[in-house]
Design an enzyme around this catalytic site. Sequence first.
Site, PDB file in Angstrom:
ATOM      1  N   ASN A 186       0.768  -1.238   0.031  1.00 27.61           N
ATOM      2  CA  ASN A 186       0.018  -0.062   0.125  1.00 27.61           C
ATOM      3  C   ASN A 186       0.858   1.173   0.136  1.00 27.61           C
ATOM      4  O   ASN A 186       2.177   1.169   0.041  1.00 27.61           O
ATOM      5  CB  ASN A 186      -1.121   0.010   1.271  1.00 27.61           C
ATOM      6  CG  ASN A 186      -0.185  -0.108   2.645  1.00 27.61           C
ATOM      7  OD1 ASN A 186       0.734   0.388   2.817  1.00 27.61           O
ATOM      8  ND2 ASN A 186      -1.120  -0.658   3.541  1.00 27.61           N
ATOM      9  N   ASP A 191      -6.246  -8.012   2.287  1.00 28.59           N
ATOM     10  CA  ASP A 191      -6.115  -9.281   2.215  1.00 28.59           C
ATOM     11  C   ASP A 191      -6.929  -9.590   1.061  1.00 28.59           C
ATOM     12  O   ASP A 191      -6.811 -10.699   0.168  1.00 28.59           O
ATOM     13  CB  ASP A 191      -6.824  -9.703   3.449  1.00 28.59           C
ATOM     14  CG  ASP A 191      -5.750  -9.807   4.677  1.00 28.59           C
ATOM     15  OD1 ASP A 191      -4.657  -9.328   4.422  1.00 28.59           O
ATOM     16  OD2 ASP A 191      -6.186  -9.686   5.818  1.00 28.59           O
ATOM     17  N   GLU A 251       3.499   1.588   2.951  1.00 35.37           N
ATOM     18  CA  GLU A 251       4.474   0.496   2.855  1.00 35.37           C
ATOM     19  C   GLU A 251       5.467   0.921   1.812  1.00 35.37           C
ATOM     20  O   GLU A 251       6.709   0.720   1.912  1.00 35.37           O
ATOM     21  CB  GLU A 251       3.812  -0.924   2.559  1.00 35.37           C
ATOM     22  CG  GLU A 251       3.298  -1.314   3.714  1.00 35.37           C
ATOM     23  CD  GLU A 251       2.156  -2.554   3.282  1.00 35.37           C
ATOM     24  OE1 GLU A 251       1.753  -3.095   4.411  1.00 35.37           O
ATOM     25  OE2 GLU A 251       1.998  -2.831   2.018  1.00 35.37           O
TER      26      GLU A 251
END
Length: 316
Positions: A201, A269, A204
């Site tokens: 993301n 996820d 990150e």
Amino acid sequence: MSAVEVIPAAPAGLNAVRLLVVGDVMLDRYWFGDVSRISPEAPVPIVRIEKREERLGGAANVARNAAALGARTSLLGVVGDDEAGSQVERLLTDDGIHSYLQRDAAISTIIKLRVIGRQQQMLRIDFEEAPSDTVLRDKLKQFNALLPDYDVVILSDYAKGSLVNVAEMVKVARAAGKIVMVDPKGDDFSRYAGASVLTPNKSELRRIIGNWSSEEQLTERAQQVRADLGLDALLLTRSEEGMSLYTAAEVVHMPTDAREVFDVSGAGDTVIATMAAMLGAGMSLGDAVRTANRAGGIVVGKLGTATVTRDELFPQ
């Protein structure tokens, strides 16, 4: 034409996809209650608990999302030899996920406890310990033994200690011709070198390339990371800005498909699980990303770690 309108039909081979999820396994606990007053002991709300729920979290939630789409899903990870670990096993069985969980008597199962008052998260309490070295060595041996039976591998890294051998896992899986998807963490992505697709993301990726001042600068730096790591693709999930896919051939930006954002927990996820399942079923990279974008847009409209069904993703 919008991204939603060009989403293809569900791939015919979805039920045959053999998908192995490896990573940090957690149990998500939700305590729901009513808030009607402030504590006289401190300026905090009092939540009177009325309902409790338990859901699979971390890598287990990735597996849950893949299984919800019909993929034949297995989970390799570590839990404690405790009540929470047994509950994770039960939830996996309920969702039709094959469990290869290893019990580590030296630790407690990772738990994220969320207290919800009036549909708002009031507090989150985390319980976590890193697995022991002995269990991690056994896990790597089991990974190597299981690998021939699967088409796609998802490495779900939550930086909780279960993927210290991730570099070797990527190398072995790619050498065996498997699709390897990685949800990364930390400030060193070199251990994921050689993976098929990396799905960071914004925060990150920012830890790796620093802040960017323009789309052009972001593209240049993202493409450099992709090239340096030898990735087939880098998929940047950008919350309300949608997603950006970087490959050697092109850069594709997709606007968010969210109609209403209620809770973003677990959305990553859903994205990686959907994309892995679609690639395993033979869908093209572009179509797999568009499908994953749609899945992410659906799941953020749900409370907590949730899944997207095949009927929601591919409405008739």
